[in-house]
Design a protein around this motif. Sequence first.
Motif, PDB file in Angstrom:
ATOM      1  N   MET A 114      21.492 -58.876  41.729  1.00 27.66           N
ATOM      2  CA  MET A 114      22.553 -57.961  41.346  1.00 27.66           C
ATOM      3  C   MET A 114      22.838 -58.120  39.852  1.00 27.66           C
ATOM      4  N   LYS A 115      22.903 -57.004  39.154  1.00 29.80           N
ATOM      5  CA  LYS A 115      23.116 -57.025  37.706  1.00 29.80           C
ATOM      6  C   LYS A 115      24.598 -57.177  37.390  1.00 29.80           C
ATOM      7  N   PRO A 116      24.925 -57.957  36.352  1.00 28.31           N
ATOM      8  CA  PRO A 116      26.332 -58.086  35.965  1.00 28.31           C
ATOM      9  C   PRO A 116      26.872 -56.776  35.405  1.00 28.31           C
ATOM     10  N   TYR A 117      28.171 -56.555  35.572  1.00 27.60           N
ATOM     11  CA  TYR A 117      28.813 -55.354  35.034  1.00 27.60           C
ATOM     12  C   TYR A 117      29.089 -55.481  33.545  1.00 27.60           C
ATOM     13  N   ASN A 118      29.207 -56.703  33.060  1.00 27.46           N
ATOM     14  CA  ASN A 118      29.461 -56.934  31.644  1.00 27.46           C
ATOM     15  C   ASN A 118      28.174 -56.660  30.868  1.00 27.46           C
ATOM     16  N   LEU A 119      28.192 -55.625  30.031  1.00 22.95           N
ATOM     17  CA  LEU A 119      26.976 -55.220  29.336  1.00 22.95           C
ATOM     18  C   LEU A 119      26.477 -56.300  28.387  1.00 22.95           C
ATOM     19  N   GLU A 120      27.393 -56.986  27.722  1.00 30.35           N
ATOM     20  CA  GLU A 120      26.988 -58.059  26.816  1.00 30.35           C
ATOM     21  C   GLU A 120      26.218 -59.142  27.585  1.00 30.35           C
ATOM     22  N   GLU A 121      26.709 -59.488  28.757  1.00 36.23           N
ATOM     23  CA  GLU A 121      26.044 -60.496  29.589  1.00 36.23           C
ATOM     24  C   GLU A 121      24.692 -59.972  30.085  1.00 36.23           C
ATOM     25  N   ARG A 122      24.641 -58.717  30.437  1.00 39.02           N
ATOM     26  CA  ARG A 122      23.396 -58.120  30.930  1.00 39.02           C
ATOM     27  C   ARG A 122      22.321 -58.102  29.843  1.00 39.02           C
ATOM     28  N   ILE A 123      22.723 -57.776  28.627  1.00 33.75           N
ATOM     29  CA  ILE A 123      21.775 -57.769  27.508  1.00 33.75           C
ATOM     30  C   ILE A 123      21.307 -59.186  27.206  1.00 33.75           C
ATOM     31  N   PHE A 124      22.225 -60.145  27.283  1.00 32.71           N
ATOM     32  CA  PHE A 124      21.857 -61.549  27.082  1.00 32.71           C
ATOM     33  C   PHE A 124      20.815 -61.976  28.115  1.00 32.71           C
ATOM     34  N   LEU A 125      21.050 -61.628  29.374  1.00 38.31           N
ATOM     35  CA  LEU A 125      20.109 -61.992  30.439  1.00 38.31           C
ATOM     36  C   LEU A 125      18.751 -61.332  30.227  1.00 38.31           C
ATOM     37  N   PHE A 126      18.739 -60.105  29.714  1.00 39.54           N
ATOM     38  CA  PHE A 126      17.475 -59.433  29.421  1.00 39.54           C
ATOM     39  C   PHE A 126      16.691 -60.221  28.370  1.00 39.54           C
ATOM     40  N   ALA A 127      17.350 -60.603  27.287  1.00 32.70           N
ATOM     41  CA  ALA A 127      16.673 -61.370  26.227  1.00 32.70           C
ATOM     42  C   ALA A 127      16.169 -62.711  26.773  1.00 32.70           C
ATOM     43  N   LYS A 128      16.970 -63.347  27.596  1.00 33.40           N
ATOM     44  CA  LYS A 128      16.585 -64.623  28.198  1.00 33.40           C
ATOM     45  C   LYS A 128      15.374 -64.453  29.121  1.00 33.40           C
ATOM     46  N   GLU A 129      15.387 -63.422  29.949  1.00 35.44           N
ATOM     47  CA  GLU A 129      14.271 -63.167  30.863  1.00 35.44           C
ATOM     48  C   GLU A 129      12.987 -62.827  30.104  1.00 35.44           C
ATOM     49  N   CYS A 130      13.113 -62.166  28.965  1.00 33.99           N
ATOM     50  CA  CYS A 130      11.934 -61.889  28.135  1.00 33.99           C
ATOM     51  C   CYS A 130      11.306 -63.189  27.661  1.00 33.99           C
ATOM     52  N   ILE A 139      11.530 -66.144  29.129  1.00 37.27           N
ATOM     53  CA  ILE A 139      10.937 -66.810  30.290  1.00 37.27           C
ATOM     54  C   ILE A 139       9.601 -66.157  30.632  1.00 37.27           C
ATOM     55  N   TYR A 140       9.547 -64.841  30.583  1.00 40.26           N
ATOM     56  CA  TYR A 140       8.307 -64.095  30.852  1.00 40.26           C
ATOM     57  C   TYR A 140       7.210 -64.501  29.875  1.00 40.26           C
ATOM     58  N   ILE A 141       7.530 -64.581  28.614  1.00 37.56           N
ATOM     59  CA  ILE A 141       6.536 -64.910  27.594  1.00 37.56           C
ATOM     60  C   ILE A 141       5.942 -66.299  27.839  1.00 37.56           C
ATOM     61  N   ARG A 142       6.750 -67.216  28.323  1.00 37.77           N
ATOM     62  CA  ARG A 142       6.254 -68.567  28.616  1.00 37.77           C
ATOM     63  C   ARG A 142       5.198 -68.574  29.707  1.00 37.77           C
ATOM     64  N   THR A 143       5.209 -67.558  30.568  1.00 38.05           N
ATOM     65  CA  THR A 143       4.255 -67.521  31.683  1.00 38.05           C
ATOM     66  C   THR A 143       2.915 -66.910  31.294  1.00 38.05           C
ATOM     67  N   ASP A 194       2.411 -60.602  20.143  1.00 39.43           N
ATOM     68  CA  ASP A 194       3.225 -59.590  20.813  1.00 39.43           C
ATOM     69  C   ASP A 194       4.479 -60.223  21.412  1.00 39.43           C
ATOM     70  N   GLY A 195       4.341 -61.445  21.906  1.00 41.88           N
ATOM     71  CA  GLY A 195       5.494 -62.165  22.441  1.00 41.88           C
ATOM     72  C   GLY A 195       6.545 -62.432  21.372  1.00 41.88           C
ATOM     73  N   LYS A 196       6.101 -62.786  20.170  1.00 40.58           N
ATOM     74  CA  LYS A 196       7.045 -62.995  19.065  1.00 40.58           C
ATOM     75  C   LYS A 196       7.826 -61.715  18.771  1.00 40.58           C
ATOM     76  N   LYS A 199       2.254 -58.456  36.273  1.00 43.50           N
ATOM     77  CA  LYS A 199       2.836 -57.114  36.368  1.00 43.50           C
ATOM     78  C   LYS A 199       4.208 -57.081  37.028  1.00 43.50           C
ATOM     79  N   SER A 200       4.450 -57.868  38.044  1.00 42.46           N
ATOM     80  CA  SER A 200       5.736 -57.774  38.729  1.00 42.46           C
ATOM     81  C   SER A 200       6.880 -58.157  37.799  1.00 42.46           C
ATOM     82  N   THR A 201       6.692 -59.191  37.004  1.00 43.76           N
ATOM     83  CA  THR A 201       7.734 -59.602  36.061  1.00 43.76           C
ATOM     84  C   THR A 201       7.894 -58.594  34.946  1.00 43.76           C
TER      85      THR A 201
END
Length: 116
Positions: free
Chosen positions: A1-17, A19-23, A33-35, A89-91
């Motif tokens: 479930m996505k947070p309603y707070n947009l600032e928090e949601r954008i933060f989580l997006f950057a964080k997930e990016c 984590i994805y790059i590490r894989t 491209d990861g940089k 692809k799933s991530t």
Amino acid sequence: MKPYNLEERIFLFAKECRIYIRTLPKNISNIEDGKQLIRSSSSVGANYIEANEKLGDKDLIFRLKIARKEAKESKFWLQLLNDLNPDQKSTSESLLFEVEELRKILSAIISKTSKQ
């Protein structure tokens, strides 16, 4: 479930990016491209935070447009990484969906603010 707070949601997006790059496999194109993805995904959040500290409606709209532009750039890097790393692809598709949602939200805020 996505947070309603947009600032928090954008933060989580950057964080997930990040984590994805590490894989991803460590090769020249993924590293470079990861940089770029790290820069653009964090810039979405940085510009959104600056928009919240607006100096007026023009400044708010300007910062939101930059955040939206960075979201579009993040989408580009994610698409490139997605195409070149089929094992992940799933991530990457989940991140592509999220960045498009963020872009739409930012566009809606810009549109609504511009009409006021």
